[in-house]
Design a protein around this motif. Sequence first.
Motif, short mmCIF file in Angstrom:
data_model
loop_
_atom_site.label_atom_id
_atom_site.label_comp_id
_atom_site.label_asym_id
_atom_site.label_seq_id
_atom_site.Cartn_x
_atom_site.Cartn_y
_atom_site.Cartn_z
N ALA A 3 -15.63 -1.42 16.33
CA ALA A 3 -15.08 -0.08 16.16
C ALA A 3 -13.81 -0.15 15.32
O ALA A 3 -13.64 0.61 14.36
CB ALA A 3 -14.79 0.55 17.51
N GLY A 4 -12.95 -1.11 15.67
CA GLY A 4 -11.70 -1.28 14.94
C GLY A 4 -11.95 -1.60 13.48
O GLY A 4 -11.29 -1.07 12.58
N ILE A 5 -12.93 -2.47 13.22
CA ILE A 5 -13.21 -2.86 11.84
C ILE A 5 -13.70 -1.64 11.04
O ILE A 5 -13.20 -1.36 9.95
CB ILE A 5 -14.24 -4.00 11.78
N TYR A 6 -14.66 -0.89 11.61
CA TYR A 6 -15.17 0.27 10.87
C TYR A 6 -14.07 1.30 10.66
O TYR A 6 -13.99 1.96 9.63
CB TYR A 6 -16.34 0.92 11.63
N HIS A 7 -13.21 1.47 11.69
CA HIS A 7 -12.19 2.53 11.62
C HIS A 7 -11.08 2.17 10.64
O HIS A 7 -10.63 3.03 9.88
CB HIS A 7 -11.61 2.74 13.02
N TRP A 8 -10.62 0.92 10.69
CA TRP A 8 -9.46 0.57 9.87
C TRP A 8 -9.83 -0.20 8.60
O TRP A 8 -8.96 -0.67 7.89
CB TRP A 8 -8.44 -0.21 10.71
N PHE A 9 -11.13 -0.30 8.33
CA PHE A 9 -11.54 -0.95 7.09
C PHE A 9 -10.88 -0.29 5.87
O PHE A 9 -10.37 -0.99 4.99
CB PHE A 9 -13.07 -0.92 6.96
N PRO A 10 -10.86 1.06 5.81
CA PRO A 10 -10.20 1.70 4.66
C PRO A 10 -8.73 1.29 4.55
O PRO A 10 -8.20 1.19 3.44
CB PRO A 10 -10.30 3.20 4.98
N LYS A 11 -8.08 1.07 5.70
CA LYS A 11 -6.67 0.67 5.66
C LYS A 11 -6.53 -0.77 5.16
O LYS A 11 -5.57 -1.13 4.51
CB LYS A 11 -6.08 0.79 7.06
N MET A 12 -7.53 -1.60 5.49
CA MET A 12 -7.44 -3.00 5.08
C MET A 12 -7.79 -3.20 3.62
O MET A 12 -7.14 -3.94 2.92
CB MET A 12 -8.38 -3.85 5.96
N TYR A 13 -8.88 -2.56 3.20
CA TYR A 13 -9.39 -2.88 1.86
C TYR A 13 -9.32 -1.70 0.90
O TYR A 13 -9.70 -1.84 -0.26
CB TYR A 13 -10.82 -3.40 1.96
N GLY A 14 -8.90 -0.52 1.39
CA GLY A 14 -8.87 0.64 0.50
C GLY A 14 -10.25 1.12 0.11
O GLY A 14 -10.41 1.89 -0.83
N LYS A 15 -11.27 0.64 0.80
CA LYS A 15 -12.65 1.03 0.52
C LYS A 15 -13.27 1.56 1.82
O LYS A 15 -12.70 1.38 2.89
CB LYS A 15 -13.47 -0.18 0.05
N SER A 16 -14.44 2.19 1.71
CA SER A 16 -15.13 2.62 2.92
C SER A 16 -16.36 1.77 3.13
O SER A 16 -17.02 1.36 2.17
CB SER A 16 -15.59 4.07 2.79
#
Lengths: 433, 586
Positions: free
Chosen positions: B430-443
């Motif tokens: 859940a955390g990875i899907y939710h904050w992926f945009p914050k980590m990589y700037g991508k969805s």
Amino acid sequence: MEIKFIIIITVALFFIALVQLMKIYDLAAKVRGEKSQEKVSRSENMLMANLMLVFMVVFFGFVIWLISKYGSNSGLYTSATIHGRDIDELLMFNWWIILPVFFITNTLLFGFSWKYYHREERTALYYPHNNKLEAVWTIVPAIVLAFIVIYGLMTWNKIMYNQEKGEIVEVYGYQFGWIVRYSGVDNTLGKADYKMVSATNPLGVITESTIKDTYLEIDQRVNDIDSILSNNINGDGEYLLPESKVDKLQEELDRHKRRKYRIEASIDRKENNVNVYESSNDDIIVQEIHLVKDQPYTFKFRSKDVIHCPWFPHFRAQINAVPGMETSFALTPTITTAEMRADPDVQKHWENINVIHNERKRRIGEEEERVLFDYVLMCNKICGAGHSNMQLKVIVETQEEFNNWIENNGDNKRLTFSGQEVSWSKTKEQASL
Amino acid sequence: MAHDTHHHKESFITKYLFSQDHKMIAKQYLLTAIFMGAIGITLSALFRMKLGWPDERFPLLESILGSDAAPDGLLDSNWYLGLVTLHGTIMVFFVLTGGLSGTFSNLLIPLQVGARDMASGLLNMIAYWLFFLSSVLMAASLFIETGPAMAGWTVYPPLSVLAEFQPGSGLGMTLWLLSMTVFIASSLIGGINYIVTILNLRTKGMTMTRLPLTIWAFFITAILGVLSFPVLLSAAVLLLMDRGFGTSFYMSDIVTSSGALDATGGSPILYEHLFWFLGHPEVYIILLPALGMTSEIISTCSRKPIFGYRAMIGSMLAIGFLSFIVWGHHMFLTGMNPFLGGVFTFTTLLIAIPSAVKAFNYITTIWKGNVIMTPAMLFCIGSVSTFISGGLTGIILADSALDISQHDTYFVVGHFHIVMGMTAILGMFAGIYHWFPKMYGKSMNKRMGMVHFWITIVCGYGVFLPMHFLGEGGLPRRYYENTNFPMFDHFLDLNIMISIFASVGVIAQVIFFFNFFYSIFRGPKSSQNPWNANSLEWTTPVEHVHGNWIGEIPTVHRWPYDYSKPGKDTDFVPQHIPLDDNEEEH
């Protein structure tokens, strides 16, 4: 090598295919006018919400199927001991609390997720807290748990502080098997010490003769090593053997000397040990555990090498066997093996087991056999390669049957420390495993 | 603030390898954890093959593990235990402790409390590289001829002391201990950094009761880790000495094939006490970050404030405190004083109360919400479900009297995999899907995420629910094969079912790996606040900058859960928006 190559190629092709599929998906999304992966569409929300409900139904169905097929103790039947029945009742009590809570809370969770899925026109309720409600679901679980704790601890204390003096039986675990010793008429086990354990004395029982034998054994080995060392020395006092070998031998020599010294210092004290020597006179070592119905027993457990855990599933009894420490567990068997085999439920269950068992035997090309219900002792603490096959047959029978077995069972010869005529050979085999 | 935004040029090495930027370190942790996770779950699929089809030969096993481990495709019994041990160690420590806390504490603490970076960037970098080193050491132990550590992830002595007892207790065990020592150092350094950052670097207005629940969870987790990991270190050091220097802390009265050992006076029970003094808080070190993230995501995606914010903090504090006084429930049957067993039963069952509060609060948060089914939200719902289902069976295991008939059976395996393994791993996804945009700037691709969720939850329950029934049938865990006892023959098809679910579940993770790596490189660019969330991390620019915010760090005026607040135009009000004139905080 070829297989590996094929696997690598397949995996690589799979990923290339996936990447291509994703590209198509991205293009299709663009054509549809979807700009991002961030917004979940109305139809997707609805689909997921409905799947929540479908999943809940399948999930509950699965649980109910498992309970109906494997519930009622999954083949362990009614407990065959007095305390075991207390445990089973406590377990049922717990299940009757746990299962309703399980179904209710999961229904609320999946039900709400289904009912309140996102629609643009809806607005969520701003509802940050409600102290009354929170107090309710703190206090109610606390009260229910109080019952669980009290009932549980009453049962635990009853089992663990069992004051009834039972017949003492020792079970000694080793990699990978068990040795069983009955305490005999005096109901006292002869004292044992790990320093006395040897091929001829697998339990390390202390008697005048075992001490003498141990000295002999040690002396012999010490002489052997001494002569190896002195025969391989040259005129200048240098060893002809490789250095590592010499070191090893000397280390072993020291160890034997230390062992003898420690036996002399702490074990070989006849003046303190007269009773101890005598109590082992009627001890009997056997290959199977035979128990008399309705007779209380106190099992004593020791271990030779690593931690084992004697586990009697049908008796609901287990406790670790720890090297350097004696543990015990008291139980009273209430159903004989024969009675258990005659039970219609057990018979039906074992018919089924025989079918499955022999199907497998045919498949792997082994001879078919008829397997019968038996009580069993197994190991329940990881102890090495043979952990999954540390089994010992346990037989519960009437007093007459027991007497008959102990008096004249050909295969399980009496093994006493007073009568030297009895056969050591069986245990010797077992101990040197 | 302490320092302004830096804009100096960075080389590849300082940017991607020895970076001191918390966002990059978080990504490094995540990649390492994903790599270790892939190993960990693959191992489980491999040993499940033996359990499902005990008589089959799998040439695949020999080609993956080598001919020592699986001669002619039949898994060796020592290696079976080795795979089980490494699966446990890797999943517990490297994926769900190092990976979970390492990734999300690093990513979210500075961003959500409003700090430019961690209190000490250097220590943060050192913590990661120690974690990396320990991961390498642990993975390397799979390549030893005699095999990795084989005594179970708890590595109880004396089994783990002498190579004579099992081959893995030689070099494999040495590597295990070295790896864990380095790992503990990494955890401690990381944990201290998290605590200091949360206490000292909060931005203006960010009081402790305005912190997102994620931060509270990371905070309590870090405290648990700092207090309990040193105890494991001491246990490991004593074990190392018993193995190498002839001491006998854990050894007494032992006879090997070469005769009685000298060791006397020690006790393996001492090790068990030391191990579980870490081992139980460890369960919550794994669980709390997942529960914290779940709180945040459920609130955001339900467009509704988290219900009972203060009760959530209180229950986490209670769980954290109680987790230190329950370790004995792993040892009811070691021959420990029965009175002590009673005490531990009581304290253990107390944990059910704060856990119940948490579960009901989650459910109430979803109630009358407006639930957006993002992949992250799906994983959160799954995580709450497993937390409830697994927690309930814990009531049985906590009861010392019932433990007599359940201890170390498959019931335990089913229980802890659902409540700890699945809850935490679903929370991590859940955390990875939710904050992926914050980590990589991508969805990440949402449809793949949805498919990934459904397969994972179905397979997860499909594997671990039936195990409860194996356990009720008396089947001990860590058995290489169950065929030695005819009484377990009727479980043959149940074990096949479990193994099929396990293989499908493991293979399905390829969807995730693919989605993850594809999206890093080719995913669509994300917007600044994709989920319309309130917490501070979504006020930072999509492109990562040193110091997180260009210009001033925003000041915080409200708690992070003002979703669907009456009287507002939008259904969310970020934390940095000042309160209206006569607006109540909450």
